[in-house]
Design a protein around this motif. Structure first.
Motif, PDB file in Angstrom:
ATOM      1  N   SER A   1      45.398  66.526  30.607  1.00 58.91           N
ATOM      2  CA  SER A   1      43.952  66.312  30.679  1.00 58.91           C
ATOM      3  C   SER A   1      43.618  64.872  31.034  1.00 58.91           C
ATOM      4  CB  SER A   1      43.295  66.673  29.335  1.00 58.91           C
ATOM      5  OG  SER A   1      43.496  68.025  29.024  1.00 58.91           O
ATOM      6  N   SER A   2      44.335  63.914  30.431  1.00 61.33           N
ATOM      7  CA  SER A   2      44.021  62.513  30.676  1.00 61.33           C
ATOM      8  C   SER A   2      45.279  61.654  30.584  1.00 61.33           C
ATOM      9  CB  SER A   2      42.977  62.005  29.678  1.00 61.33           C
ATOM     10  OG  SER A   2      42.712  60.635  29.885  1.00 61.33           O
ATOM     11  N   PRO A   3      46.020  61.523  31.685  1.00 57.67           N
ATOM     12  CA  PRO A   3      47.205  60.653  31.666  1.00 57.67           C
ATOM     13  C   PRO A   3      46.869  59.206  31.294  1.00 57.67           C
ATOM     14  CG  PRO A   3      47.222  62.066  33.601  1.00 57.67           C
ATOM     15  CD  PRO A   3      45.879  62.233  32.969  1.00 57.67           C
ATOM     16  N   LEU A   4      45.761  58.689  31.816  1.00 54.59           N
ATOM     17  CA  LEU A   4      45.390  57.305  31.508  1.00 54.59           C
ATOM     18  C   LEU A   4      45.059  57.153  30.028  1.00 54.59           C
ATOM     19  CD1 LEU A   4      44.755  54.416  32.321  1.00 54.59           C
ATOM     20  CD2 LEU A   4      42.442  55.157  32.969  1.00 54.59           C
ATOM     21  N   GLY A   5      44.383  58.152  29.448  1.00 52.04           N
ATOM     22  CA  GLY A   5      44.069  58.079  28.029  1.00 52.04           C
ATOM     23  C   GLY A   5      45.323  58.011  27.179  1.00 52.04           C
TER      24      GLY A   5
ATOM     25  N   SER B   1      37.941  52.353  22.166  1.00 52.39           N
ATOM     26  CA  SER B   1      36.814  53.291  22.299  1.00 52.39           C
ATOM     27  C   SER B   1      36.677  53.793  23.729  1.00 52.39           C
ATOM     28  CB  SER B   1      35.514  52.610  21.867  1.00 52.39           C
ATOM     29  OG  SER B   1      35.567  52.185  20.526  1.00 52.39           O
ATOM     30  N   MET B   2      36.912  52.898  24.690  1.00 54.91           N
ATOM     31  CA  MET B   2      36.748  53.273  26.083  1.00 54.91           C
ATOM     32  C   MET B   2      37.756  54.334  26.512  1.00 54.91           C
ATOM     33  SD  MET B   2      36.052  49.381  27.376  1.00 54.91           S
ATOM     34  CE  MET B   2      36.476  49.688  29.079  1.00 54.91           C
ATOM     35  N   LEU B   3      38.991  54.236  26.028  1.00 57.61           N
ATOM     36  CA  LEU B   3      40.002  55.226  26.388  1.00 57.61           C
ATOM     37  C   LEU B   3      39.715  56.581  25.747  1.00 57.61           C
ATOM     38  CD1 LEU B   3      43.190  52.984  26.196  1.00 57.61           C
ATOM     39  CD2 LEU B   3      42.286  54.093  28.251  1.00 57.61           C
ATOM     40  N   ILE B   4      39.202  56.569  24.521  1.00 52.50           N
ATOM     41  CA  ILE B   4      38.817  57.831  23.890  1.00 52.50           C
ATOM     42  C   ILE B   4      37.671  58.473  24.665  1.00 52.50           C
ATOM     43  CG2 ILE B   4      37.761  58.847  21.819  1.00 52.50           C
ATOM     44  CD1 ILE B   4      39.332  56.794  20.176  1.00 52.50           C
ATOM     45  N   ALA B   5      36.670  57.665  25.047  1.00 53.81           N
ATOM     46  CA  ALA B   5      35.543  58.191  25.813  1.00 53.81           C
ATOM     47  C   ALA B   5      36.003  58.682  27.180  1.00 53.81           C
ATOM     48  CB  ALA B   5      34.465  57.117  25.964  1.00 53.81           C
ATOM     49  N   HIS B   6      36.925  57.944  27.816  1.00 51.95           N
ATOM     50  CA  HIS B   6      37.458  58.371  29.111  1.00 51.95           C
ATOM     51  C   HIS B   6      38.160  59.723  28.989  1.00 51.95           C
ATOM     52  CE1 HIS B   6      39.692  58.382  32.877  1.00 51.95           C
ATOM     53  NE2 HIS B   6      40.801  58.558  32.176  1.00 51.95           N
ATOM     54  N   THR B   7      38.945  59.902  27.930  1.00 50.34           N
ATOM     55  CA  THR B   7      39.628  61.181  27.718  1.00 50.34           C
ATOM     56  C   THR B   7      38.617  62.303  27.535  1.00 50.34           C
ATOM     57  OG1 THR B   7      41.499  60.041  26.697  1.00 50.34           O
ATOM     58  CG2 THR B   7      41.295  62.401  26.266  1.00 50.34           C
TER      59      THR B   7
ATOM     60  N   GLY C   1      47.535  48.178  35.815  1.00 49.47           N
ATOM     61  CA  GLY C   1      48.192  48.760  36.977  1.00 49.47           C
ATOM     62  C   GLY C   1      48.157  50.275  36.958  1.00 49.47           C
ATOM     63  N   TYR C   2      48.363  50.858  35.782  1.00 45.52           N
ATOM     64  CA  TYR C   2      48.334  52.318  35.696  1.00 45.52           C
ATOM     65  C   TYR C   2      46.906  52.832  35.919  1.00 45.52           C
ATOM     66  CZ  TYR C   2      49.548  57.013  34.192  1.00 45.52           C
ATOM     67  OH  TYR C   2      49.755  58.378  34.153  1.00 45.52           O
ATOM     68  N   GLY C   3      45.922  52.062  35.449  1.00 46.70           N
ATOM     69  CA  GLY C   3      44.536  52.439  35.717  1.00 46.70           C
ATOM     70  C   GLY C   3      44.242  52.470  37.205  1.00 46.70           C
ATOM     71  N   LEU C   4      44.729  51.473  37.943  1.00 47.67           N
ATOM     72  CA  LEU C   4      44.557  51.471  39.395  1.00 47.67           C
ATOM     73  C   LEU C   4      45.231  52.685  40.030  1.00 47.67           C
ATOM     74  CD1 LEU C   4      45.117  47.725  40.410  1.00 47.67           C
ATOM     75  CD2 LEU C   4      43.032  49.075  40.741  1.00 47.67           C
ATOM     76  N   TYR C   5      46.430  52.998  39.571  1.00 44.49           N
ATOM     77  CA  TYR C   5      47.146  54.148  40.115  1.00 44.49           C
ATOM     78  C   TYR C   5      46.372  55.435  39.871  1.00 44.49           C
ATOM     79  CZ  TYR C   5      50.487  58.005  40.123  1.00 44.49           C
ATOM     80  OH  TYR C   5      51.094  59.216  40.337  1.00 44.49           O
ATOM     81  N   ARG C   6      45.847  55.612  38.648  1.00 43.32           N
ATOM     82  CA  ARG C   6      45.134  56.847  38.327  1.00 43.32           C
ATOM     83  C   ARG C   6      43.869  57.005  39.164  1.00 43.32           C
ATOM     84  NH1 ARG C   6      47.525  60.835  37.312  1.00 43.32           N
ATOM     85  NH2 ARG C   6      45.466  61.731  36.879  1.00 43.32           N
ATOM     86  N   MET C   7      43.278  55.887  39.556  1.00 45.08           N
ATOM     87  CA  MET C   7      42.070  55.964  40.382  1.00 45.08           C
ATOM     88  C   MET C   7      42.364  56.552  41.750  1.00 45.08           C
ATOM     89  SD  MET C   7      40.330  52.321  39.308  1.00 45.08           S
ATOM     90  CE  MET C   7      39.067  52.354  40.568  1.00 45.08           C
ATOM     91  N   THR C   8      43.633  56.517  42.176  1.00 49.08           N
ATOM     92  CA  THR C   8      44.009  57.095  43.466  1.00 49.08           C
ATOM     93  C   THR C   8      44.380  58.570  43.351  1.00 49.08           C
ATOM     94  OG1 THR C   8      46.379  56.577  43.276  1.00 49.08           O
ATOM     95  CG2 THR C   8      44.922  54.848  44.150  1.00 49.08           C
ATOM     96  N   GLN C   9      44.473  59.091  42.117  1.00 49.73           N
ATOM     97  CA  GLN C   9      44.986  60.446  41.922  1.00 49.73           C
ATOM     98  C   GLN C   9      43.907  61.506  41.791  1.00 49.73           C
ATOM     99  OE1 GLN C   9      48.467  60.998  42.163  1.00 49.73           O
ATOM    100  NE2 GLN C   9      48.056  58.921  42.917  1.00 49.73           N
ATOM    101  N   ARG C  10      42.744  61.130  41.314  1.00 47.11           N
ATOM    102  CA  ARG C  10      41.641  62.088  41.257  1.00 47.11           C
ATOM    103  C   ARG C  10      40.326  61.333  41.185  1.00 47.11           C
ATOM    104  NH1 ARG C  10      42.189  64.914  35.247  1.00 47.11           N
ATOM    105  NH2 ARG C  10      42.209  62.992  33.997  1.00 47.11           N
ATOM    106  N   ALA C  11      39.265  62.017  41.579  1.00 46.16           N
ATOM    107  CA  ALA C  11      37.953  61.386  41.625  1.00 46.16           C
ATOM    108  C   ALA C  11      37.425  61.167  40.215  1.00 46.16           C
ATOM    109  CB  ALA C  11      36.981  62.264  42.419  1.00 46.16           C
ATOM    110  N   ALA C  12      36.552  60.199  40.095  1.00 44.02           N
ATOM    111  CA  ALA C  12      35.908  59.956  38.806  1.00 44.02           C
ATOM    112  C   ALA C  12      34.963  61.111  38.492  1.00 44.02           C
ATOM    113  CB  ALA C  12      35.136  58.647  38.850  1.00 44.02           C
TER     114      ALA C  12
END
Length: 419
Positions: free
Chosen positions: A199-203, A306-312, A368-379
């Motif tokens: 559901s949320s690799p970045l989270g 908090s931001m990562l929880i909200a992102h997830t 760096g991982y956040g940048l990578y995830r931005m290339t993998q799916r749309a916001a």
């Protein structure tokens, strides 16, 4: 906000005193360990032990509360905390301290679970977000104020261990004398880790890395100060700077998080924290720059929680948000256990600068991982995002579940407004 405070002042006062006690013992052990000749690796084991106990308690405390009730669990764990704090100077040995830290970590997690369930029970749907905000502010103020307590002269070597023991003991009086036990205690079945990662690799990755960053701040900052040759007053200001930054930056970054692509903001905030760590390494010996760096690292890294929880939440169905919280905190707990160990080992290899090198590396990896995830799916679209509830990375899964409830209620309210 005033109404929430009036209804929960006893609990908040008790938590303030508890955080004073917890903040004193964390900093004090780092200072006393250095004075006793403990190596950085030994102290990293001592500090890591707290988070191991915390993680164990997150699994066991709910069952304890269901069996014997909130009041008994609360009182029993509080008594253990007070006893261990008194025993620290009696057994000046890193392995004895590690055992004590496991017990204290276990007990503080149990205390947080109990207190947060009371707070959640006392709040209404309309006031729960405000109650969580007050709770976070009280936690931060307690940790910051604790650094001033460390400066009290202690010629005998026992006074500074007695003070947090007394603070913890006194903390339970207003709570137990003014709050009735909640009638029930329920926890949500956690989402499996593979499901959560899907559901949320970045989270997931972010919470693991952030666990290492936060535990290094909370557990190893005083060890760094001792290793770097800072005075007692400088160590106190240095440790406090992390939490002053966290307290000041939580709300503006939370406001931005609700109005932008969270992945982009997570990436930028983590990178700023990483560059602040570089500043600390380059400014070795310049104390003012060190305080600025600590302020920025704390101000950037703590709101990321908090931001990562909200992102997830943005990639979950409303009904899955609460079940995701336990998985996220478990991942964060694993990172928190490993954080001091890696930091202590690296400081032993390269010196005090290793502290900020490790923190900076973790934050840059997250960026760096956040940048990578931005290339993998749309916001996600603005209609699919949910509000951020401010949280400090020092509570239990119960406060996170309560924050998830706030997000769920806001999402449902938004759905009704759209309809």
């Amino acid at each position: 906000m005033l109404t929430v405070f009036a209804n929960s002042w006893a609990l908040l006062l008790g938590m303030l005193l508890l955080m004073l006690g917890n903040g004193v013992q964390g900093t004090l052990l780092g200072i006393r360990g250095g004075a006793a000749g403990f190596g950085t690796l030994q102290m990293s084991i001592v500090m890591s032990a707290y988070f191991a106990g915390f993680l164990i308690a997150s699994r066991l405390t709910p069952g304890m509360i269901r069996r014997v009730g909130h009041v008994r669990v609360f009182a029993a764990l509080g008594s253990l905390i007070s006893a261990v704090l008194i025993l620290y100077p009696t057994f000046e040995n890193p392995w004895a301290w590690a055992v004590g830290r496991i017990i204290i970590g276990f007990c503080f997690c149990g205390v947080y679970v109990t207190a947060e369930s009371w707070l959640n029970n006392a709040a209404t749907n309309e006031t729960r977000g405000q109650a969580l905000s007050l709770y976070m502010i009280v936690q931060m103020i307690g940790i910051i104020a604790a650094q001033a307590v460390v400066l009290i002269p202690d010629a005998s070597g026992f006074l500074l261990f007695v003070i947090p023991s007394v603070l913890v003991s006194v903390a339970f009086a207003p709570i137990l004398l003014s709050i009735s036990p909640t009638p029930s205690f329920e926890t949500t079945k956690p989402m499996s880790l593979p499901q959560l990662f899907q559901s949320s690799p970045l989270g997931c990755v972010g919470m693991f890395l952030l666990g290492g960053v936060y535990s290094a701040q909370f557990g190893m900052s005083a060890v760094y100060g001792t290793t770097a040759g800072l005075s007692l007053a400088q160590i106190s200001m240095f440790v406090a700077a992390f939490y002053v930054g966290a307290l000041i930056m939580q709300y503006p970054l939370g406001w931005l998080s609700d109005r932008s692509d969270r992945r982009r903001l997570v990436t930028i905030v983590a990178a700023v924290g990483g560059f602040a760590s570089i500043l600390a390494v380059l400014a070795s010996g310049w104390f003012t720059a060190l305080l600025v760096a600590a302020f920025l690292v704390g101000g950037m890294s703590n709101p990321l929680y908090s931001m990562l929880i909200a992102h997830t939440n943005d990639f979950l169905e409303v009904e899955d948000m609460a079940s995701a919280s336990a998985g996220l905190l478990f991942i964060n707990g694993l990172g928190a256990i490993l954080g001091p160990l890696g930091t202590g080992w690296f400081m032993g290899a390269v010196g005090a600068e290793g502290y900020f090198i490790i923190i900076g590396a973790l934050l840059f990896i997250l960026a760096g991982y956040g940048l990578y995830r931005m290339t993998q799916r749309a916001a996600p679209s603005s209609e699919d995002t949910h509000g951020l509830a401010p949280l400090a990375p020092m509570g239990s899964h119960y406060s996170v579940e309560a924050a998830q409830e706030v997000a769920i209620e806001e999402a449902q309210e938004d759905s009704r407004n759209v309809a």
